[in-house]
Design an enzyme around this catalytic site. Structure first.
Site, PDB file in Angstrom:
ATOM      1  N   LEU A 182     -10.059  -2.737  22.112  1.00  0.00           N
ATOM      2  CA  LEU A 182     -11.220  -3.152  21.454  1.00  0.00           C
ATOM      3  C   LEU A 182     -11.918  -1.965  20.830  1.00  0.00           C
ATOM      4  O   LEU A 182     -13.253  -2.143  20.286  1.00  0.00           O
ATOM      5  CB  LEU A 182     -12.109  -4.108  22.399  1.00  0.00           C
ATOM      6  CG  LEU A 182     -11.525  -5.358  22.957  1.00  0.00           C
ATOM      7  CD1 LEU A 182     -12.385  -6.172  23.621  1.00  0.00           C
ATOM      8  CD2 LEU A 182     -11.029  -6.018  21.391  1.00  0.00           C
ATOM      9  N   TYR A 228      -0.219  11.600  11.599  1.00  0.00           N
ATOM     10  CA  TYR A 228      -0.022  10.121  11.515  1.00  0.00           C
ATOM     11  C   TYR A 228       1.311  10.002  11.780  1.00  0.00           C
ATOM     12  O   TYR A 228       1.896   9.322  12.441  1.00  0.00           O
ATOM     13  CB  TYR A 228      -0.988   9.411  10.820  1.00  0.00           C
ATOM     14  CG  TYR A 228      -0.512   7.930  10.740  1.00  0.00           C
ATOM     15  CD1 TYR A 228      -0.678   7.207  11.680  1.00  0.00           C
ATOM     16  CD2 TYR A 228       0.293   7.208   9.579  1.00  0.00           C
ATOM     17  CE1 TYR A 228      -0.375   5.757  11.634  1.00  0.00           C
ATOM     18  CE2 TYR A 228       0.723   5.946   9.529  1.00  0.00           C
ATOM     19  CZ  TYR A 228       0.231   5.252  10.653  1.00  0.00           C
ATOM     20  OH  TYR A 228       0.874   3.966  10.561  1.00  0.00           O
ATOM     21  N   HIS A 245      -8.444   0.893   2.408  1.00  0.00           N
ATOM     22  CA  HIS A 245      -7.073   0.544   2.140  1.00  0.00           C
ATOM     23  C   HIS A 245      -7.800  -0.114   0.622  1.00  0.00           C
ATOM     24  O   HIS A 245      -8.825  -0.487   0.457  1.00  0.00           O
ATOM     25  CB  HIS A 245      -6.517  -0.609   2.882  1.00  0.00           C
ATOM     26  CG  HIS A 245      -5.731  -0.090   3.986  1.00  0.00           C
ATOM     27  ND1 HIS A 245      -6.282  -0.482   5.276  1.00  0.00           N
ATOM     28  CD2 HIS A 245      -5.163   0.822   4.034  1.00  0.00           C
ATOM     29  CE1 HIS A 245      -5.552   0.350   6.184  1.00  0.00           C
ATOM     30  NE2 HIS A 245      -4.737   1.054   5.383  1.00  0.00           N
TER      31      HIS A 245
HETATM   32  N1  UDP Z   1      -6.478   3.780  -3.562  1.00  0.00           N
HETATM   33  C1  UDP Z   1      -7.763   3.943  -4.449  1.00  0.00           C
HETATM   34  N2  UDP Z   1      -8.926   3.531  -4.227  1.00  0.00           N
HETATM   35  C2  UDP Z   1      -9.339   2.992  -2.927  1.00  0.00           C
HETATM   36  C3  UDP Z   1      -8.394   2.882  -1.890  1.00  0.00           C
HETATM   37  C4  UDP Z   1      -6.990   3.217  -2.243  1.00  0.00           C
HETATM   38  O1  UDP Z   1      -7.462   4.114  -5.698  1.00  0.00           O
HETATM   39  O2  UDP Z   1     -10.472   2.689  -2.712  1.00  0.00           O
HETATM   40  C5  UDP Z   1      -5.186   4.061  -3.884  1.00  0.00           C
HETATM   41  C6  UDP Z   1      -4.627   5.170  -3.199  1.00  0.00           C
HETATM   42  O3  UDP Z   1      -5.094   6.434  -3.793  1.00  0.00           O
HETATM   43  C7  UDP Z   1      -3.127   4.791  -3.245  1.00  0.00           C
HETATM   44  C8  UDP Z   1      -3.154   3.306  -3.212  1.00  0.00           C
HETATM   45  O4  UDP Z   1      -4.302   2.801  -3.803  1.00  0.00           O
HETATM   46  O5  UDP Z   1      -2.534   5.238  -4.501  1.00  0.00           O
HETATM   47  C9  UDP Z   1      -2.884   2.737  -1.986  1.00  0.00           C
HETATM   48  O6  UDP Z   1      -3.617   3.285  -0.998  1.00  0.00           O
HETATM   49  P1  UDP Z   1      -3.988   2.632   0.547  1.00  0.00           P
HETATM   50  O7  UDP Z   1      -5.012   3.447   1.170  1.00  0.00           O
HETATM   51  O8  UDP Z   1      -4.480   1.117   0.504  1.00  0.00           O
HETATM   52  O9  UDP Z   1      -2.650   2.764   1.193  1.00  0.00           O
HETATM   53  P2  UDP Z   1      -1.730   4.072   1.538  1.00  0.00           P
HETATM   54  O10 UDP Z   1      -0.636   4.091   0.452  1.00  0.00           O
HETATM   55  O11 UDP Z   1      -2.604   5.112   1.272  1.00  0.00           O
HETATM   56  O12 UDP Z   1      -1.157   3.847   2.678  1.00  0.00           O
END
Ligand code: UDP
Length: 326
Positions: free
Chosen positions: A33, A146, A194
């Site tokens: 949690l 990670y 995300h």
């Molecule tokens: N991204 C963005 N603004 C945000 C969050 C993510 O432009 O507030 C972009 C990020 O640079 C990447 C894509 O969205 O190119 C997906 O990012 P996310 O963190 O969702 O997933 P990741 O692919 O990093 O696991």
């Protein structure tokens, strides 16, 4: 009985929900949690009752009590820290939990002769893509702690299979999105990093600007390409993986994605359309460690697991928005 670690978190809770609804198997959720939510557990219990134990994989005694008290015959293992950037700044936290915690779990499984596990892996095991779409044979060179912890666990699972016959399915998720279509559970991270939840948070609050990271990539519109797989489709992949383990008793790994990539700008466009909102956007420099393009070749999962991604990006944005509004 199926043990689900991290069942109070985003992906774990959606898989738990599917098992509660679609099977009559007994389930036990184990979650610290720390990032999971008790409100999610309560919601899930209203669908069908199950056992819940609060505990930590880093504490072998918590696992001993768990395995002593419950008749576990397979495990789905989600519990892990998931923030790439944090893993670079604080690798100790990631190696202690994602790696040592998982070894504790695997060793306890061996102590109690539990020989089946579905493991939550990630596209981050591949590192910087050498080609796209990425298949399971793509070189594995994770570029952050990670991704390394997930890859190390995959290697350990191979060794444990050879030596002890512990069978594992590792599902390498691409970008997971959306929420339960009946809006009972959804995604709640703090802080939220995300893409889709961040765009939708700006849609729900007109004061909040959405920050886009990087528009100078060599892609069709300059923004990063990702493969967004729907959370309910992803949950089905776990059910297929469990069935495969039961039937074939063989270890394997599978990419879970859609074979289609969308740019950040395309996702933003879908969010504006679904929410009927004009969303404020600011273009920022690239975020550290973001690869240009990640798209899954999911042919193997389709052929071997008989799994298909059936929901669209539109579906994921719609359900995620319903959840955020709630
Ligand atoms: N991204 C963005 N603004 C945000 C969050 C993510 O432009 O507030 C972009 C990020 O640079 C990447 C894509 O969205 O190119 C997906 O990012 P996310 O963190 O969702 O997933 P990741 O692919 O990093 O696991």
């Amino acid at each position: 009985m199926i043990l689900i670690t991290g069942g109070a978190g985003y992906i774990g809770s959606h898989v738990t929900l599917k098992l509660l609804e679609e099977s009559n198997q007994k389930i036990i959720v184990f979650d610290s949690l720390e990032n999971g939510h008790i409100s999610t557990v309560e919601k899930l219990k209203s669908v069908r009752d199950f056992d819940f134990v609060k505990g930590d994989l880093k504490n072998p005694n918590d696992l001993e009590v768990l395995f002593q008290n419950f008749d576990i015959d397979s495990v789905i293992h989600f519990a892990a820290y998931i923030r790439v950037e944090e893993s670079v700044q604080n690798p100790r936290k990631y190696y202690s939990n994602n790696l040592v915690g998982t070894i504790n779990l695997l060793n306890k499984m061996l102590d109690y002769s539990v020989k089946k596990i579905v493991f939550s892996s990630t596209a981050a095991v591949y590192g910087e893509p050498k080609y796209v779409p990425i298949d399971e044979n793509h070189p594995k060179q994770p570029i952050n702690p990670y991704g390394k912890t997930k890859f190390m666990v995959e290697e350990i699972l191979d060794d444990y299979d050879k030596a002890y016959g512990l069978k594992s399915i590792r599902l390498r998720y691409f970008n997971v999105a959306g929420a339960d279509s009946k809006n009972r559970i959804g995604e709640s991270h703090d802080p939220e990093t995300h893409l889709i939840p961040n765009i939708l948070a700006s849609a729900a609050n007109s004061e909040k600007v959405f920050n886009l990271f990087g528009n100078d990539y060599a892609t069709r519109d300059g923004t990063c390409v990702r493969d967004y797989v729907n959370i309910e489709d992803l949950a089905s992949a776990h059910i297929s993986a469990l069935k495969y383990l039961d039937k074939e008793n063989k270890s394997d790994c599978f990419n879970i994605g859609t074979k289609n990539g969308n740019t950040v700008k395309e996702v933003f466009g879908v969010c504006e359309k679904v929410t009927s909102k004009k969303i404020k956007i600011r273009v920022n420099p690239r975020r550290d460690g973001d690869p240009e393009s990640l798209v899954a070749d999911n042919t193997k999962a389709e052929k071997v697991l008989n799994w298909k991604s059936s929901m669209t990006l539109n579906d994921s944005v719609r359900t995620a928005y319903n959840w955020i509004k709630k």
